[in-house]
Design an enzyme around this catalytic site. Structure first.
Site, PDB file in Angstrom:
ATOM      1  N   ARG A  64       0.419 -13.208 -13.064  1.00 40.45           N
ATOM      2  CA  ARG A  64       1.354 -11.744 -12.881  1.00 40.45           C
ATOM      3  C   ARG A  64       0.729 -10.829 -14.108  1.00 40.45           C
ATOM      4  O   ARG A  64       0.593  -9.748 -13.545  1.00 40.45           O
ATOM      5  CB  ARG A  64       2.719 -11.944 -12.609  1.00 40.45           C
ATOM      6  CG  ARG A  64       3.397 -10.349 -12.785  1.00 40.45           C
ATOM      7  CD  ARG A  64       4.692 -10.718 -12.629  1.00 40.45           C
ATOM      8  NE  ARG A  64       5.475 -11.672 -13.351  1.00 40.45           N
ATOM      9  CZ  ARG A  64       5.866 -11.264 -14.492  1.00 40.45           C
ATOM     10  NH1 ARG A  64       5.741 -10.219 -14.797  1.00 40.45           N
ATOM     11  NH2 ARG A  64       6.854 -12.214 -15.052  1.00 40.45           N
ATOM     12  N   TYR A 117      -0.765  12.444   2.679  1.00 38.47           N
ATOM     13  CA  TYR A 117      -0.599  11.431   3.504  1.00 38.47           C
ATOM     14  C   TYR A 117       0.873  11.277   3.910  1.00 38.47           C
ATOM     15  O   TYR A 117       1.690  11.261   2.996  1.00 38.47           O
ATOM     16  CB  TYR A 117      -1.229   9.886   3.108  1.00 38.47           C
ATOM     17  CG  TYR A 117      -0.691   8.810   3.615  1.00 38.47           C
ATOM     18  CD1 TYR A 117      -1.070   8.427   5.034  1.00 38.47           C
ATOM     19  CD2 TYR A 117       0.066   7.786   2.922  1.00 38.47           C
ATOM     20  CE1 TYR A 117      -0.409   7.275   5.530  1.00 38.47           C
ATOM     21  CE2 TYR A 117       0.465   6.603   3.538  1.00 38.47           C
ATOM     22  CZ  TYR A 117       0.015   6.211   4.798  1.00 38.47           C
ATOM     23  OH  TYR A 117       0.606   5.108   5.124  1.00 38.47           O
ATOM     24  N   ASP A 190      -5.491  11.413  -5.930  1.00 39.53           N
ATOM     25  CA  ASP A 190      -5.625  10.558  -5.082  1.00 39.53           C
ATOM     26  C   ASP A 190      -7.095  10.650  -4.346  1.00 39.53           C
ATOM     27  O   ASP A 190      -7.445  11.624  -3.521  1.00 39.53           O
ATOM     28  CB  ASP A 190      -4.673  10.385  -3.761  1.00 39.53           C
ATOM     29  CG  ASP A 190      -4.675   8.975  -2.800  1.00 39.53           C
ATOM     30  OD1 ASP A 190      -6.053   8.644  -2.672  1.00 39.53           O
ATOM     31  OD2 ASP A 190      -3.905   8.860  -2.315  1.00 39.53           O
ATOM     32  N   LYS A 215      -9.289   0.919   1.574  1.00 38.99           N
ATOM     33  CA  LYS A 215     -10.136   1.749   2.389  1.00 38.99           C
ATOM     34  C   LYS A 215     -11.681   1.626   1.777  1.00 38.99           C
ATOM     35  O   LYS A 215     -12.268   0.377   1.899  1.00 38.99           O
ATOM     36  CB  LYS A 215      -9.913   3.223   2.134  1.00 38.99           C
ATOM     37  CG  LYS A 215      -8.246   3.428   2.252  1.00 38.99           C
ATOM     38  CD  LYS A 215      -7.689   2.908   3.483  1.00 38.99           C
ATOM     39  CE  LYS A 215      -6.539   3.569   4.095  1.00 38.99           C
ATOM     40  NZ  LYS A 215      -5.004   3.021   3.404  1.00 38.99           N
TER      41      LYS A 215
END
Length: 415
Positions: A64, A117, A190, A215
């Protein structure tokens, strides 16, 4: 050789892997997939600071906190964006949440693009405004003066997408960086829609860049992830704390391996995405059943000059409005074979989605109307297939629309 002496195409293929400390057994050409959850340490060290372990020197404790496969990806993503610090997250949303959390506290104010978005807008509203007492103002950031007017003494963050989803609006990154810094705030961008291959916001003055690696960076629609890149060491420390400890939203080793593989072909894919998207945009712009096309590469795009100035390419996403009611849109979509109806974008395959009932359905009808997201608006992620097959598929869609007779007598709403 210093990474700044290397071209983007080289960084995207080799950086973070060749000459790394990822394997103490062999010099792997491809970083191995490290699935371990924990690591053996050499012995007790009461004075050790576990937060100062150096993964680049092969110092690992728990996956982690750091993992060799993820570490390689984070170095590569940072280099591709021209940044120093990179962090990979379990999703693009996790990357955004962590970045906003690292820059605001209760009582602070955020100025954000109104054409974000839908998921990001919902997150800003339901999480930050309703639960964390952070005020958010949405503005049309195409107008720099509108952003200036929205800034307050308590503003700590400007949050932008450029191009936006789904109307392909742009904002002037360099100008907004000046606005943010004059106000003592950070500018976050972004950069998902065009990837670091076509746009690098840090070089234009942004403080932090985020991606949905789902993406273009991965590029094959088989991995979900996110990334943050910054040159701000203090900000990187705060975001890294949230990634590793505060929320534990790190990217899995397998997904890191997949994105590392995907970045190797990013330059090749982006060139083909853009080539195909331009052909599709020009085809749609000339079609009598289309009332508007939104693609920065078109000279008709109202911000084409800004696109040419701050981007080296225009990407593979566009949106357009049909001269049709919702029944006609369904007829058009139902006839397509090369454009599956699906959310997401940036994969090698072409996709089409209906923002009003899919990505932006969480917004109210009034909010969608104000943004120009009508029932006739479609967003396309243009893939790398042969362009003639894509255009032939669109012909099938328009033939079905004509046969249905479901066209409108008045133009669709657009921006």
């Amino acid at each position: 050789m210093d990474i700044h002496d290397k071209r983007f195409e080289t960084l995207s293929v080799t950086h973070g892997e060749h000459g790394s400390t990822m394997s103490d057994v062999a010099e792997d050409v491809v970083v191995p997939l490290h699935l371990t959850s924990t690591y053996a340490v050499g012995g007790l060290n009461p004075d050790a600071d576990l937060e100062c372990l150096d993964p680049d020197a092969g110092e690992y404790l728990y996956s982690r906190l750091s993992n060799p496969t993820r570490n390689a990806l984070e170095h590569r993503l940072a280099a591709m964006e021209g940044g120093e610090f990179g962090m990979a997250f379990a999703s693009g949303t996790a990357a955004i949440v962590s970045t906003v959390m690292a820059t605001v506290q209760p009582g602070d104010h955020v100025v954000a693009f109104d054409d974000l978005y839908g998921g990001t807008k919902t997150m800003l509203s339901r999480l930050f405004e309703e639960r964390l007492n952070v005020d958010v103002t949405l503005v049309d950031a195409r107008d720099v003066d509108a952003v200036v007017d929205a800034v307050r003494p308590e503003t700590t963050l400007l949050w932008m997408e450029t191009p936006t989803n789904p109307l392909m609006h742009l904002c002037d990154i360099e100008a907004l960086a000046d606005v943010a810094h004059d106000a003592g705030a950070k500018l976050g961008v972004d950069n998902t829609f065009v990837s670091p291959y076509f746009q690098q916001p840090l070089a234009l003055g942004a403080d932090v860049v985020v991606h949905s690696t789902t993406k273009y960076l991965n590029g094959h629609s088989d991995s979900v992830g996110g990334a943050v890149v910054t040159n701000d060491e203090e900000l990187a420390g705060e975001i890294g704390f949230l990634q590793q400890v505060g929320m534990g939203n790190m990217l899995s080793p397998f997904d890191a391996y997949m994105v590392l593989r995907g970045t190797k072909t990013l330059p090749l894919r982006m060139e083909r995405h853009q080539e195909n998207a331009m052909a599709v945009a020009e085809y749609l712009e000339a079609h009598e059943s289309v009332t508007a096309v939104h693609y920065p590469g078109l000279e008709s795009h109202p911000q084409h000059d800004l696109a040419r100035r701050q981007m080296s390419g225009y990407g593979g996403v566009l949106s357009f409005s049909l001269d049709a009611d919702l029944d006609g849109v369904e007829q058009f979509l139902g006839a397509l074979r090369e454009f599956p109806l699906a959310v997401s974008l940036g994969g090698v395959e072409s996709l089409v989605e209906h923002p009003a009932t899919m990505t932006h359905s969480p917004l109210t009808q009034t909010a969608r109307d104000l943004l120009g997201i009508s029932n006739s608006l479609l967003r396309m992620s243009v893939g790398v297939e042969h362009v003639d097959d894509l255009l032939a598929d669109l012909d099938r869609g328009f033939d079905a629309l004509d046969a249905s007779g479901a066209t409108q007598t008045t133009p669709s709403a657009s921006d």
